[in-house]
Design a protein around this motif. Sequence first.
Motif, PDB file in Angstrom:
ATOM      1  N   THR A   1      -7.263  -4.806  -4.053  1.00  0.00           N
ATOM      2  CA  THR A   1      -7.159  -4.048  -2.901  1.00  0.00           C
ATOM      3  C   THR A   1      -6.132  -3.032  -2.844  1.00  0.00           C
ATOM      4  O   THR A   1      -6.145  -1.883  -2.452  1.00  0.00           O
ATOM      5  N   HIS A   2      -4.834  -3.472  -3.347  1.00  0.00           N
ATOM      6  CA  HIS A   2      -3.688  -2.938  -3.260  1.00  0.00           C
ATOM      7  C   HIS A   2      -3.735  -1.781  -4.552  1.00  0.00           C
ATOM      8  O   HIS A   2      -3.321  -0.527  -4.097  1.00  0.00           O
TER       9      HIS A   2
ATOM     10  N   GLU B   1      -6.361  -0.420  -5.426  1.00  0.00           N
ATOM     11  CA  GLU B   1      -7.431   0.722  -4.704  1.00  0.00           C
ATOM     12  C   GLU B   1      -6.434   1.630  -4.078  1.00  0.00           C
ATOM     13  O   GLU B   1      -6.610   2.990  -4.103  1.00  0.00           O
ATOM     14  N   SER B   2      -5.509   1.258  -3.316  1.00  0.00           N
ATOM     15  CA  SER B   2      -4.888   2.058  -2.191  1.00  0.00           C
ATOM     16  C   SER B   2      -3.893   2.735  -3.274  1.00  0.00           C
ATOM     17  O   SER B   2      -3.528   4.190  -3.156  1.00  0.00           O
TER      18      SER B   2
ATOM     19  N   LYS C   1      -5.547   5.672  -5.407  1.00  0.00           N
ATOM     20  CA  LYS C   1      -6.015   6.831  -4.418  1.00  0.00           C
ATOM     21  C   LYS C   1      -4.673   7.743  -4.232  1.00  0.00           C
ATOM     22  O   LYS C   1      -5.047   8.847  -4.099  1.00  0.00           O
TER      23      LYS C   1
ATOM     24  N   ASP D   1      -1.902   4.265   4.713  1.00  0.00           N
ATOM     25  CA  ASP D   1      -2.989   3.376   4.886  1.00  0.00           C
ATOM     26  C   ASP D   1      -2.295   1.820   4.977  1.00  0.00           C
ATOM     27  O   ASP D   1      -1.184   2.139   5.218  1.00  0.00           O
ATOM     28  N   GLU D   2      -3.085   1.065   4.476  1.00  0.00           N
ATOM     29  CA  GLU D   2      -2.640  -0.501   4.838  1.00  0.00           C
ATOM     30  C   GLU D   2      -1.390  -0.732   4.111  1.00  0.00           C
ATOM     31  O   GLU D   2      -0.451  -1.398   4.655  1.00  0.00           O
ATOM     32  N   TYR D   3      -1.230   0.093   3.004  1.00  0.00           N
ATOM     33  CA  TYR D   3      -0.178  -0.431   1.962  1.00  0.00           C
ATOM     34  C   TYR D   3       0.882   0.637   2.188  1.00  0.00           C
ATOM     35  O   TYR D   3       2.236   0.354   1.749  1.00  0.00           O
ATOM     36  N   TYR D   4       0.361   2.129   2.104  1.00  0.00           N
ATOM     37  CA  TYR D   4       1.662   3.206   2.126  1.00  0.00           C
ATOM     38  C   TYR D   4       1.482   4.174   3.341  1.00  0.00           C
ATOM     39  O   TYR D   4       0.566   4.378   3.985  1.00  0.00           O
TER      40      TYR D   4
ATOM     41  N   ILE E   1      -9.617   8.930   3.672  1.00  0.00           N
ATOM     42  CA  ILE E   1      -8.940   7.743   3.000  1.00  0.00           C
ATOM     43  C   ILE E   1      -7.489   7.948   3.216  1.00  0.00           C
ATOM     44  O   ILE E   1      -6.617   6.896   3.449  1.00  0.00           O
TER      45      ILE E   1
END
Length: 457
Positions: free
Chosen positions: A152-153, A155-156, A159, A192-195, A456
């Motif tokens: 999941t991480h 992927e972020s 991208k 996004d969720e991480y960055y 995204i």
Amino acid sequence: MAEPARQIQFGVFFQGVNFSTVWHWPESGSQTDYESFRRVAQTAERGLFSAFFLGEGLRLREHFGKIHDLDVVGRHDAMTLLAALAGVTDRIGLAATLSCTFNDPADLAYRLGSLHLLSDGRAAWNMVTTHNAWTGENFRRGGYLDAEDRYTHAESFVKAVFAIWDAWQGEIADRRDATAWADIQHPLAIQDEYYDIEVPRLLPPVPGGRPVTFQAGDSAEGREFAVRHANVIFSAHPEITDALAFAEDIRARSRAAGRPEHDLKTFPGQSFILADTLAEAQEKARYVQESQVTPETAVKYLENFWGRDLSEYDPDGPFPDADPVVQVTGSTRGSGFQLAKSQELAKTWRAIATEKNLTLREFVIHQTGQGIGRGLIGTPVSVADEIAQYVERHAVDGFNITPWLVPGGIDDIVNDLVPELQNRGIYRTAYEGETLRDIFGIPADSPSFAPVPAGIL
Ligand SMILES: Cc1cc2nc3c(=O)[nH]c(=O)nc-3n(C[C@H](O)[C@H](O)[C@H](O)COP(=O)(O)O)c2cc1C
């Protein structure tokens, strides 16, 4: 997309930290001197290899709290080393394994983008998802990523890196004009969720666009991740039946994802032992295996996964009946697996050892890929015949060759095997195109190069 011409490609995987390269032979060179890398890279280029490939280990392997003294220690930073090799090579790809977990997207995009630019489009990125605590302990932010979150991480992460590279593709009106630079330097916002980052443009456009991407990670999530983002998979499935099953699995996953089935290439690691006769090659293979996996190495190899002292076990006796320690991986545990995964692994390995009637050491020889019947062992003619089978059945697109001897370990492959393959029409006789993407035969319209969809980021 038409099925590609049936040929085999080679990469060379300079392993660095490992015990499968035999470092104590008179012909062995240093695993850290620049000269070793230069010689292997230039020999590979003389043999028209697609890539010179480096793994990544952000922490030297440890064994019960000490540097693993049966491993050869010392590994250079891949980017620095590949930049140095870019200056002494012209066409071969320069592939760096760089973890999605322990890097930052903007920094990685910048450093790898620079390598790509300085090498005229020859950089490649092996996008791994290392998540163990033992590596995590090296990093100030502490901790590590839960195994379930690694892709999941990632992927972020990928991208963000791809979006940065894509944003740097537009040409600059006049590269010598500071105002032309100022015009194109609008920061790219990524949230996004991480960055949550803003990345200004730092480089002119890179030839051929994004670097070629590799993926290495064998779980179902890892394979799906490769289908979405990679150009090439570095797999651990070299044996022909297994390689074919793996390639078919990847082709099926590609079809299901709407990707042309031959777009994503498979490149398993592979070892070669060549000699003038079959008998000599077998004898050489036995000698190499015994040098790689000494009785002491065999026990320490298992201890690295078990997290406990196994010195009471005879390397020439049965596989250990003790189970791995169940605890969160710490720095005593080396790069082995964690928690339930270790238990599962122990069960699987014990079953293989029992079924094949292998001693502890024989099992380690088998497991580390050097066992009898593993690797391609024979004369240049017999091995070329075997490779023709892989090509005919489309079991692989290439092999990432792991030499057991450095720096001379690919000399016989380049001098004796490559011409045999060329005579059969299954190996290139010149490098194709301009950039590494052309060398791998990846079309510019491959879905893996599609822009990251808006929304995204
Ligand atoms: C052939 C192969 C080579 C790998 N090389 C590296 C490496 O050099 N450095 C690294 O940190 N991880 C490496 N990995 C580990 C993977 O990136 C990944 O973290 C691990 O396999 C867990 O993912 P999985 O559950 O999908 O297998 C490699 C994996 C494979 C299969």
